[in-house]
Design a protein around this motif. Sequence first.
Motif, PDB file in Angstrom:
ATOM      1  N   GLY A 306      38.022  -4.560 -36.188  1.00  0.00           N
ATOM      2  CA  GLY A 306      38.393  -3.183 -36.692  1.00  0.00           C
ATOM      3  C   GLY A 306      36.955  -2.801 -36.479  1.00  0.00           C
ATOM      4  O   GLY A 306      35.957  -3.587 -36.200  1.00  0.00           O
ATOM      5  N   ASP A 307      36.569  -1.781 -36.933  1.00  0.00           N
ATOM      6  CA  ASP A 307      35.570  -0.851 -37.081  1.00  0.00           C
ATOM      7  C   ASP A 307      34.327  -1.697 -38.080  1.00  0.00           C
ATOM      8  O   ASP A 307      34.985  -1.742 -39.407  1.00  0.00           O
ATOM      9  CB  ASP A 307      35.300   0.523 -37.536  1.00  0.00           C
ATOM     10  N   LYS A 308      33.326  -0.804 -38.367  1.00  0.00           N
ATOM     11  CA  LYS A 308      32.475  -1.631 -39.412  1.00  0.00           C
ATOM     12  C   LYS A 308      33.512  -1.815 -41.056  1.00  0.00           C
ATOM     13  O   LYS A 308      33.682  -1.021 -41.369  1.00  0.00           O
ATOM     14  CB  LYS A 308      30.987  -0.859 -39.191  1.00  0.00           C
ATOM     15  N   THR A 309      33.509  -3.011 -41.255  1.00  0.00           N
ATOM     16  CA  THR A 309      34.258  -3.201 -42.593  1.00  0.00           C
ATOM     17  C   THR A 309      33.380  -2.406 -43.707  1.00  0.00           C
ATOM     18  O   THR A 309      31.759  -2.080 -43.602  1.00  0.00           O
ATOM     19  CB  THR A 309      33.833  -4.433 -42.745  1.00  0.00           C
ATOM     20  N   PRO A 310      34.071  -1.772 -44.717  1.00  0.00           N
ATOM     21  CA  PRO A 310      33.406  -1.770 -46.060  1.00  0.00           C
ATOM     22  C   PRO A 310      32.596  -2.908 -46.832  1.00  0.00           C
ATOM     23  O   PRO A 310      33.302  -4.232 -46.723  1.00  0.00           O
ATOM     24  CB  PRO A 310      34.302  -0.445 -46.911  1.00  0.00           C
ATOM     25  N   PRO A 311      31.885  -2.587 -47.885  1.00  0.00           N
ATOM     26  CA  PRO A 311      31.019  -3.631 -48.777  1.00  0.00           C
ATOM     27  C   PRO A 311      32.334  -4.159 -49.151  1.00  0.00           C
ATOM     28  O   PRO A 311      33.011  -3.704 -49.803  1.00  0.00           O
ATOM     29  CB  PRO A 311      30.475  -2.854 -49.307  1.00  0.00           C
ATOM     30  N   CYS A 312      32.572  -6.039 -48.918  1.00  0.00           N
ATOM     31  CA  CYS A 312      33.014  -6.166 -49.755  1.00  0.00           C
ATOM     32  C   CYS A 312      32.974  -6.590 -51.548  1.00  0.00           C
ATOM     33  O   CYS A 312      31.653  -7.871 -51.066  1.00  0.00           O
ATOM     34  CB  CYS A 312      34.055  -7.472 -48.938  1.00  0.00           C
ATOM     35  N   ALA A 313      33.879  -5.587 -52.682  1.00  0.00           N
ATOM     36  CA  ALA A 313      32.429  -6.383 -53.637  1.00  0.00           C
ATOM     37  C   ALA A 313      32.482  -6.761 -54.801  1.00  0.00           C
ATOM     38  O   ALA A 313      32.069  -7.478 -55.528  1.00  0.00           O
ATOM     39  CB  ALA A 313      32.203  -4.900 -54.217  1.00  0.00           C
ATOM     40  N   ASN A 314      34.103  -7.831 -54.443  1.00  0.00           N
ATOM     41  CA  ASN A 314      34.548  -8.613 -55.211  1.00  0.00           C
ATOM     42  C   ASN A 314      35.093  -9.175 -53.789  1.00  0.00           C
ATOM     43  O   ASN A 314      34.294 -10.146 -52.839  1.00  0.00           O
ATOM     44  CB  ASN A 314      35.559  -7.823 -55.774  1.00  0.00           C
ATOM     45  N   THR A 315      36.692  -9.498 -54.113  1.00  0.00           N
ATOM     46  CA  THR A 315      37.640 -10.584 -53.385  1.00  0.00           C
ATOM     47  C   THR A 315      38.414 -10.049 -52.485  1.00  0.00           C
ATOM     48  O   THR A 315      38.968  -8.772 -52.958  1.00  0.00           O
ATOM     49  CB  THR A 315      37.397 -12.046 -53.525  1.00  0.00           C
ATOM     50  N   TRP A 316      38.816 -10.434 -50.694  1.00  0.00           N
ATOM     51  CA  TRP A 316      39.708 -10.539 -49.924  1.00  0.00           C
ATOM     52  C   TRP A 316      40.484 -11.421 -50.125  1.00  0.00           C
ATOM     53  O   TRP A 316      39.986 -12.154 -49.278  1.00  0.00           O
ATOM     54  CB  TRP A 316      39.297  -8.879 -49.218  1.00  0.00           C
ATOM     55  N   VAL A 359      42.395  -9.862 -42.399  1.00  0.00           N
ATOM     56  CA  VAL A 359      42.246 -10.000 -43.680  1.00  0.00           C
ATOM     57  C   VAL A 359      43.106  -8.663 -44.258  1.00  0.00           C
ATOM     58  O   VAL A 359      43.114  -7.263 -44.222  1.00  0.00           O
ATOM     59  CB  VAL A 359      40.941  -9.482 -43.355  1.00  0.00           C
ATOM     60  N   GLN A 360      42.832  -8.728 -45.752  1.00  0.00           N
ATOM     61  CA  GLN A 360      43.270  -8.105 -47.112  1.00  0.00           C
ATOM     62  C   GLN A 360      41.897  -7.189 -47.656  1.00  0.00           C
ATOM     63  O   GLN A 360      42.814  -7.386 -48.862  1.00  0.00           O
ATOM     64  CB  GLN A 360      44.745  -7.955 -47.923  1.00  0.00           C
ATOM     65  N   CYS A 361      41.455  -5.797 -46.474  1.00  0.00           N
ATOM     66  CA  CYS A 361      40.675  -5.375 -47.043  1.00  0.00           C
ATOM     67  C   CYS A 361      40.929  -4.129 -48.180  1.00  0.00           C
ATOM     68  O   CYS A 361      42.071  -3.639 -48.634  1.00  0.00           O
ATOM     69  CB  CYS A 361      40.258  -3.999 -45.796  1.00  0.00           C
ATOM     70  N   ALA A 362      40.396  -4.337 -49.204  1.00  0.00           N
ATOM     71  CA  ALA A 362      40.308  -3.386 -50.043  1.00  0.00           C
ATOM     72  C   ALA A 362      40.236  -1.877 -50.118  1.00  0.00           C
ATOM     73  O   ALA A 362      41.271  -1.345 -51.065  1.00  0.00           O
ATOM     74  CB  ALA A 362      39.144  -3.356 -51.574  1.00  0.00           C
ATOM     75  N   ASP A 363      40.080  -1.437 -48.974  1.00  0.00           N
ATOM     76  CA  ASP A 363      40.314   0.279 -47.874  1.00  0.00           C
ATOM     77  C   ASP A 363      41.997  -0.222 -48.452  1.00  0.00           C
ATOM     78  O   ASP A 363      42.488   1.272 -46.639  1.00  0.00           O
ATOM     79  CB  ASP A 363      39.368   0.412 -47.792  1.00  0.00           C
ATOM     80  N   GLY A 364      43.042  -0.956 -48.305  1.00  0.00           N
ATOM     81  CA  GLY A 364      44.298  -1.323 -47.880  1.00  0.00           C
ATOM     82  C   GLY A 364      44.523  -1.072 -46.488  1.00  0.00           C
ATOM     83  O   GLY A 364      46.026  -1.933 -45.905  1.00  0.00           O
ATOM     84  N   THR A 365      43.453  -1.446 -45.804  1.00  0.00           N
ATOM     85  CA  THR A 365      43.873  -2.146 -43.561  1.00  0.00           C
ATOM     86  C   THR A 365      43.968  -3.218 -43.764  1.00  0.00           C
ATOM     87  O   THR A 365      43.229  -3.991 -45.222  1.00  0.00           O
ATOM     88  CB  THR A 365      42.381  -1.572 -42.972  1.00  0.00           C
ATOM     89  N   GLU A 366      44.501  -3.652 -43.054  1.00  0.00           N
ATOM     90  CA  GLU A 366      44.533  -5.366 -43.229  1.00  0.00           C
ATOM     91  C   GLU A 366      43.765  -5.718 -41.127  1.00  0.00           C
ATOM     92  O   GLU A 366      44.196  -5.153 -40.212  1.00  0.00           O
ATOM     93  CB  GLU A 366      46.549  -6.427 -42.526  1.00  0.00           C
ATOM     94  N   ARG A 367      43.133  -6.781 -41.363  1.00  0.00           N
ATOM     95  CA  ARG A 367      42.344  -6.623 -39.971  1.00  0.00           C
ATOM     96  C   ARG A 367      42.695  -8.273 -39.416  1.00  0.00           C
ATOM     97  O   ARG A 367      43.120  -8.886 -40.399  1.00  0.00           O
ATOM     98  CB  ARG A 367      41.237  -6.786 -40.436  1.00  0.00           C
TER      99      ARG A 367
END
Length: 377
Positions: A306-316, A359-367
């Motif tokens: 996927g595109d550049k990941t947003p920061p993972c500020a906690n855990t995914w 990967v369950q990203c915080a922005d709701g996307t799945e990678r």
Amino acid sequence: MSAAASPQPAKLAVSRRQRSTPYTPRIEALGVSDYSVVNHTVLPKGFGRSVEEDYWHLREHVQLWDVSCQRQVELHGPDAARLAQLMTPRDLRRAKVGQCFYAPVVDQAARMLNDPIILKLADDHFWFSIADSDLLLWAKGLALGYGMNVALDEPDVSPLAVQGPKSDDLMATVFGEQVRDIAFFNYSKLDFQGHSLLVARSGYSKQGGFEIYLDKSSLGLSLWDTLWDAGQAHNVLPGCPNLIERVEGGLLSYGNEMTRANSPLECGLGEYCSFDPTLNYIGKQALLKEQQAGPQRIIRGVLFDGDKTPPCANTWDLHVSGQYAGYISTAIWSPRLKQNVALGMIEQAYWDEGQTLSVQCADGTERNGVVSLLPMT
Ligand code: THG
């Protein structure tokens, strides 16, 4: 809230509790843009350039890092060696003065309290160069409980890291050619303006370099200026631990990749744990039990698309066929591998290299991701 509604990003208020460092005036003059706070001390996180620009520069040139937040827990006195050994599963019995040791520190349940670099200064004198937890309090409690004769303190020591492939050349200009002979994870005492400074070949990057343990704050600005001036010939920049470089290199951050919930075996630090029957340390029984059963999870790399990941500020969370498979704790785009790279704690059933997962990203996307051994090359 829209961006327009927030006029200025919040600033960190620095007080006696969020300590500044001997180098802070230079860090600010050079345009520090972000701080973190580690061990109650400011840690510069950027200088207005992108993390990617800093990454390429670190791999090619040399940077000065204010890592004063790597505070020293000092153990000094007749019981210092005994206490040091009680605090870590790493076998320190053959440690020599002049050596540094990356070492887990665990509690009685063999859960991580810190992952310092231990420096042996003398047979009765150690520094634990700590990650982000108040290890001094644990040490003081142990010394009291065991009735030990040892002085414990946080001395006036503010490490300055010189990192990158041109570190040797820069350091040789300031400290002389003998710096080139310092072996990895060893230190020498070298003269700086009539004061003896501890200089180790170590640092929180895989690009090589040194850490200068400044033990006299009043020399901070002239140390910085001397290195800075000498660095002009080597394209020096102010820097900080680089997230891309550290994730690719598999360097762990206490509080991020692991916490008090984890054992050193889960952290992949088994090589720093001794099970020698003649060695005693706090947490040994629990650690031995876990080693015999095998850890349930372990820290690995995860590459994901996927595109550049947003920061993972906690855990995914990580999933395999809808099942929980672990989590990632730090993620960032690698411009070299042209993928997102992450560090995560992966459950045993899914930790093999090449295992695919989502990967369950915080922005709701799945990678789509894949498990990688560390370092990620
Ligand atoms: N330098 C100093 N103190 C520190 C750190 C540091 N304290 C906090 C934090 N960093 C501790 N964490 C680490 C993690 C990894 C390493 C050092 C400190 C490291 N590891 C080597 C590696 O992975 O290649 C292996 C070391 C070994 O083989 O002994 O360097 O950075 N002063």
